[in-house]
Design a protein around this motif. Structure first.
Motif, PDB file in Angstrom:
ATOM      1  N   LEU A 207     -26.355 -49.787 113.794  1.00 53.89           N
ATOM      2  CA  LEU A 207     -26.837 -50.594 114.926  1.00 53.89           C
ATOM      3  C   LEU A 207     -25.655 -51.101 115.744  1.00 53.89           C
ATOM      4  O   LEU A 207     -25.708 -51.133 116.977  1.00 53.89           O
ATOM      5  CB  LEU A 207     -27.691 -51.759 114.411  1.00 53.89           C
ATOM      6  N   ALA A 208     -24.567 -51.457 115.050  1.00 57.82           N
ATOM      7  CA  ALA A 208     -23.377 -51.937 115.777  1.00 57.82           C
ATOM      8  C   ALA A 208     -22.822 -50.816 116.647  1.00 57.82           C
ATOM      9  O   ALA A 208     -22.459 -51.038 117.815  1.00 57.82           O
ATOM     10  CB  ALA A 208     -22.322 -52.430 114.783  1.00 57.82           C
ATOM     11  N   ILE A 213     -19.792 -51.162 119.254  1.00 54.22           N
ATOM     12  CA  ILE A 213     -18.803 -51.811 118.370  1.00 54.22           C
ATOM     13  C   ILE A 213     -18.984 -51.234 116.958  1.00 54.22           C
ATOM     14  O   ILE A 213     -19.949 -50.537 116.690  1.00 54.22           O
ATOM     15  CB  ILE A 213     -18.967 -53.354 118.331  1.00 54.22           C
ATOM     16  N   GLY A 214     -18.051 -51.530 116.090  1.00 47.31           N
ATOM     17  CA  GLY A 214     -18.248 -51.134 114.688  1.00 47.31           C
ATOM     18  C   GLY A 214     -17.553 -49.845 114.304  1.00 47.31           C
ATOM     19  O   GLY A 214     -17.898 -49.250 113.285  1.00 47.31           O
ATOM     20  N   ASP A 215     -16.574 -49.402 115.113  1.00 43.35           N
ATOM     21  CA  ASP A 215     -15.864 -48.175 114.735  1.00 43.35           C
ATOM     22  C   ASP A 215     -14.901 -48.396 113.578  1.00 43.35           C
ATOM     23  O   ASP A 215     -14.449 -47.448 112.962  1.00 43.35           O
ATOM     24  CB  ASP A 215     -15.078 -47.629 115.944  1.00 43.35           C
ATOM     25  N   ASP A 216     -14.550 -49.658 113.328  1.00 43.24           N
ATOM     26  CA  ASP A 216     -13.526 -49.925 112.295  1.00 43.24           C
ATOM     27  C   ASP A 216     -14.115 -50.282 110.935  1.00 43.24           C
ATOM     28  O   ASP A 216     -13.395 -50.698 110.035  1.00 43.24           O
ATOM     29  CB  ASP A 216     -12.604 -51.064 112.771  1.00 43.24           C
ATOM     30  N   PHE A 217     -15.436 -50.171 110.762  1.00 44.05           N
ATOM     31  CA  PHE A 217     -16.001 -50.435 109.432  1.00 44.05           C
ATOM     32  C   PHE A 217     -17.221 -49.556 109.201  1.00 44.05           C
ATOM     33  O   PHE A 217     -17.771 -48.985 110.144  1.00 44.05           O
ATOM     34  CB  PHE A 217     -16.383 -51.927 109.286  1.00 44.05           C
ATOM     35  N   ARG A 218     -17.611 -49.467 107.955  1.00 43.39           N
ATOM     36  CA  ARG A 218     -18.841 -48.739 107.639  1.00 43.39           C
ATOM     37  C   ARG A 218     -19.533 -49.414 106.461  1.00 43.39           C
ATOM     38  O   ARG A 218     -18.865 -49.997 105.604  1.00 43.39           O
ATOM     39  CB  ARG A 218     -18.503 -47.290 107.290  1.00 43.39           C
ATOM     40  N   VAL A 219     -20.859 -49.335 106.462  1.00 41.84           N
ATOM     41  CA  VAL A 219     -21.614 -49.823 105.303  1.00 41.84           C
ATOM     42  C   VAL A 219     -21.585 -48.732 104.239  1.00 41.84           C
ATOM     43  O   VAL A 219     -21.967 -47.589 104.502  1.00 41.84           O
ATOM     44  CB  VAL A 219     -23.077 -50.146 105.686  1.00 41.84           C
ATOM     45  N   VAL A 220     -21.103 -49.089 103.054  1.00 36.66           N
ATOM     46  CA  VAL A 220     -21.163 -48.169 101.917  1.00 36.66           C
ATOM     47  C   VAL A 220     -22.232 -48.722 100.970  1.00 36.66           C
ATOM     48  O   VAL A 220     -22.180 -49.892 100.583  1.00 36.66           O
ATOM     49  CB  VAL A 220     -19.786 -48.056 101.223  1.00 36.66           C
ATOM     50  N   ASP A 359     -16.340 -61.343 102.684  1.00 30.54           N
ATOM     51  CA  ASP A 359     -16.991 -62.425 103.444  1.00 30.54           C
ATOM     52  C   ASP A 359     -18.055 -61.858 104.401  1.00 30.54           C
ATOM     53  O   ASP A 359     -18.091 -60.662 104.690  1.00 30.54           O
ATOM     54  CB  ASP A 359     -15.940 -63.220 104.235  1.00 30.54           C
ATOM     55  N   PHE A 360     -18.907 -62.760 104.883  1.00 34.61           N
ATOM     56  CA  PHE A 360     -19.866 -62.363 105.910  1.00 34.61           C
ATOM     57  C   PHE A 360     -19.086 -61.986 107.176  1.00 34.61           C
ATOM     58  O   PHE A 360     -18.040 -62.581 107.469  1.00 34.61           O
ATOM     59  CB  PHE A 360     -20.825 -63.513 106.222  1.00 34.61           C
ATOM     60  N   LEU A 361     -19.614 -61.015 107.921  1.00 38.19           N
ATOM     61  CA  LEU A 361     -18.945 -60.595 109.162  1.00 38.19           C
ATOM     62  C   LEU A 361     -19.966 -60.596 110.294  1.00 38.19           C
ATOM     63  O   LEU A 361     -21.017 -59.948 110.199  1.00 38.19           O
ATOM     64  CB  LEU A 361     -18.363 -59.177 108.988  1.00 38.19           C
ATOM     65  N   ILE A 362     -19.641 -61.340 111.353  1.00 38.19           N
ATOM     66  CA  ILE A 362     -20.539 -61.420 112.516  1.00 38.19           C
ATOM     67  C   ILE A 362     -19.731 -61.056 113.751  1.00 38.19           C
ATOM     68  O   ILE A 362     -18.623 -61.574 113.941  1.00 38.19           O
ATOM     69  CB  ILE A 362     -21.129 -62.842 112.637  1.00 38.19           C
ATOM     70  N   ARG A 363     -20.256 -60.140 114.545  1.00 40.08           N
ATOM     71  CA  ARG A 363     -19.537 -59.714 115.761  1.00 40.08           C
ATOM     72  C   ARG A 363     -20.457 -59.807 116.979  1.00 40.08           C
ATOM     73  O   ARG A 363     -21.682 -59.825 116.829  1.00 40.08           O
ATOM     74  CB  ARG A 363     -19.081 -58.262 115.602  1.00 40.08           C
ATOM     75  N   GLN A 364     -19.856 -59.787 118.147  1.00 41.62           N
ATOM     76  CA  GLN A 364     -20.655 -59.952 119.375  1.00 41.62           C
ATOM     77  C   GLN A 364     -20.264 -58.960 120.451  1.00 41.62           C
ATOM     78  O   GLN A 364     -19.114 -58.521 120.507  1.00 41.62           O
ATOM     79  CB  GLN A 364     -20.404 -61.353 119.943  1.00 41.62           C
ATOM     80  N   HIS A 370     -24.223 -59.353 116.140  1.00 47.27           N
ATOM     81  CA  HIS A 370     -24.476 -58.453 115.010  1.00 47.27           C
ATOM     82  C   HIS A 370     -24.068 -59.103 113.694  1.00 47.27           C
ATOM     83  O   HIS A 370     -22.923 -59.520 113.552  1.00 47.27           O
ATOM     84  CB  HIS A 370     -23.654 -57.164 115.156  1.00 47.27           C
ATOM     85  N   VAL A 371     -25.015 -59.166 112.750  1.00 41.43           N
ATOM     86  CA  VAL A 371     -24.645 -59.545 111.382  1.00 41.43           C
ATOM     87  C   VAL A 371     -24.239 -58.226 110.711  1.00 41.43           C
ATOM     88  O   VAL A 371     -25.087 -57.412 110.368  1.00 41.43           O
ATOM     89  CB  VAL A 371     -25.831 -60.206 110.650  1.00 41.43           C
ATOM     90  N   CYS A 372     -22.939 -58.018 110.595  1.00 41.66           N
ATOM     91  CA  CYS A 372     -22.445 -56.713 110.137  1.00 41.66           C
ATOM     92  C   CYS A 372     -22.329 -56.647 108.623  1.00 41.66           C
ATOM     93  O   CYS A 372     -22.566 -55.607 108.023  1.00 41.66           O
ATOM     94  CB  CYS A 372     -21.069 -56.432 110.741  1.00 41.66           C
ATOM     95  N   ASN A 373     -21.947 -57.739 107.988  1.00 36.53           N
ATOM     96  CA  ASN A 373     -21.804 -57.746 106.529  1.00 36.53           C
ATOM     97  C   ASN A 373     -22.484 -58.998 105.987  1.00 36.53           C
ATOM     98  O   ASN A 373     -22.050 -60.112 106.246  1.00 36.53           O
ATOM     99  CB  ASN A 373     -20.312 -57.762 106.145  1.00 36.53           C
ATOM    100  N   ALA A 374     -23.573 -58.788 105.264  1.00 38.55           N
ATOM    101  CA  ALA A 374     -24.292 -59.925 104.666  1.00 38.55           C
ATOM    102  C   ALA A 374     -24.644 -59.590 103.221  1.00 38.55           C
ATOM    103  O   ALA A 374     -25.814 -59.483 102.859  1.00 38.55           O
ATOM    104  CB  ALA A 374     -25.546 -60.247 105.481  1.00 38.55           C
TER     105      ALA A 374
END
Ligand SMILES: Cc1cc2nc3c(=O)[nH]c(=O)nc-3n(C[C@H](O)[C@H](O)[C@H](O)COP(=O)(O)OP(=O)(O)OC[C@H]3O[C@@H](n4cnc5c(N)ncnc54)[C@H](O)[C@@H]3O)c2cc1C
Length: 406
Positions: A207-208, A213-220, A359-364, A370-374
């Protein structure tokens, strides 16, 4: 019809956010879009059901702050909505000298996090939990258990009573953002709004990326496999029994958890999942697996956790090996006591450089949050996370001026 705010994701973080937003801004039209046919179908409905007190987390982190606030907020919500919550307490049990040393460090961290903890020696541990063995333990009074699906559904109901709309079976497949609006392209048509908040859990990175946005992380995705103890063990423990976690690992280790339904589970372990939402099958999901295996960050994590990863994997394949993890502190359990129980799949963000983000990660972006890491304890922390997002939205989206326009 154009909305003011879209919330994408009907897990506990999404519905808590929708509810906080509508309470703070009752004049706005707010809509939750959820791709499944019910609220809480993924992580929210596949977890240990623990209301964490907040012992483990780095002091000063969002996790430490939101978890501490989340305990009281969750208890208050459950009380107000007649949802059973049992504050049964938790014991973190050290089973050898090395763990006793780590237990001391954990005790200090818990105190730093403002918790009221008690040290128990082996005799006192045995007195309080006759079926558990260990060299000592930390007693955490404020830990509880709850059914998070019930909590999330009650939040969604309250959100609707306050005028919010929930669209189930509505999957967001694309996002467009321009100077004046965002458009969520969905399987049920386009939804246009002034702003959007994305709470996609296991799909947060996709979704990011739809929003640039979100090119520098991925959900594993990490699968957590549980067993349910045979009913004759329903009273085997009075508290939740947790190991002393290895600080190098992001997950808490296999624990004995009293569930709000009256039974006890053991788990979850943590192995790489072959799909983000593949609960009942060992068949890989090609897209999900490719996403993980083509990601450099994943291989960096895999290399630095090779030994523990392989051990976890073997333990997951054999009930006997899994049993040994439980027998460490509950020796009377036998292999026949471990009955099947549905697994959960954790969304864990891995940064491009191979950092497992704790940690939790929130980006805009200009019009989206975006709640990226919860990861855990985001169920415990859902209300404070939602309040934080509401605060961010009020500032970043100038919601007050929108209220005036309306
Ligand atoms: C095994 C396990 C044990 C855990 N134990 C605990 C615990 O004891 N205590 C605790 O506090 N936390 C625990 N957690 C963590 C906790 O469950 C999660 O942190 C929390 O549920 C996250 O909520 P969420 O709303 O972010 O994600 P989710 O519950 O996964 O919800 C995300 C939602 O977004 C929807 N979605 C995704 N993409 C789209 C799209 N494109 N369009 C529309 N909808 C979309 C999904 O269908 C889903 O319903 C555990 C997690 C796991 C997996």
């Amino acid at each position: 019809m154009s909305k003011d705010i879209l919330v994408v994701g009907g897990g506990i973080v999404g519905v808590a956010t929708g509810l906080e937003l509508i309470k703070k801004h009752p004049d706005l039209s707010i809509t939750i879009l959820e791709k499944e046919s019910s609220i809480g179908s993924h992580q929210t409905g596949h977890n240990s059901g623990v209301v964490h007190a907040g012992v483990y987390y780095q002091p000063g982190s969002l996790k430490a702050q939101f978890c501490r606030e989340g305990v009281d907020a969750t208890k208050a919500f459950c009380l107000a909505n007649d949802i059973p919550l049992d504050q049964c307490g938790k014991l973190l049990v050290a089973t050898n000298r090395e763990e006793v040393a780590r237990m001391e460090a954990l005790f200090r961290r818990g105190i730093e996090n403002g918790l009221d903890l008690e040290r128990l020696d082996a005799k006192e541990l045995r007195r309080r939990e006759p079926h558990i063995v260990g060299e000592g333990a930390i007693y955490v009074r404020t830990t509880g258990i709850v059914d998070y699906t019930k909590v999330a559904r009650a939040m969604a109901l309250q959100f609707e009573r306050l005028g919010g709309k929930v669209h189930l079976s509505t999957q967001v497949t694309d996002m467009r953002e321009d100077a004046n609006s965002v458009t969520a392209v969905t399987t049920k048509g386009d939804f246009v709004a002034r702003h959007a908040v994305m709470c996609g859990g296991l799909m947060a990175d996709r979704l990011a990326r739809l929003c640039g946005i979100g090119d520098d992380f991925r959900v594993v995705p990490f699968r957590g496999q549980y067993y349910r103890l045979a009913d004759r063990h329903n009273q085997v423990v009075k508290h939740l029994i947790y190991p002393i976690p290895d600080p190098a690992l992001p997950f808490l280790g296999v624990h004995l958890t009293r569930m709000i339904g009256g039974f006890v589970t053991v788990g979850p372990n943590a192995v790489l999942s072959l799909g983000r939402e593949t609960y009942g099958t060992s068949m890989p999901n090609a897209r999900d697996l490719l996403d993980t295996l083509t990601y450099g960050g994943f291989w960096k994590v895999a290399r630095s956790n090779l030994r523990s990863g392989v051990t976890e994997y073997w333990d997951s394949l054999s009930r006997k090996r899994y049993l040994r993890l439980c027998q460490k502190y509950c020796p009377e359990l036998a292999v026949d006591d471990l009955l099947p129980h549905p697994p959960g799949i954790r969304a864990q963000v891995v940064m491009r450089d191979g950092t497992l983000l704790h940690d939790f990660l929130i980006r805009q972006t200009a019009r989206t949050i975006h709640v990226c890491n919860a990861p855990s304890p985001a169920a415990t922390s859902s209300i404070p996370i939602a309040r934080h997002i509401t605060e961010l939205a009020s500032q970043a989206f100038s919601l007050r001026s929108i209220e005036q326009v309306n």
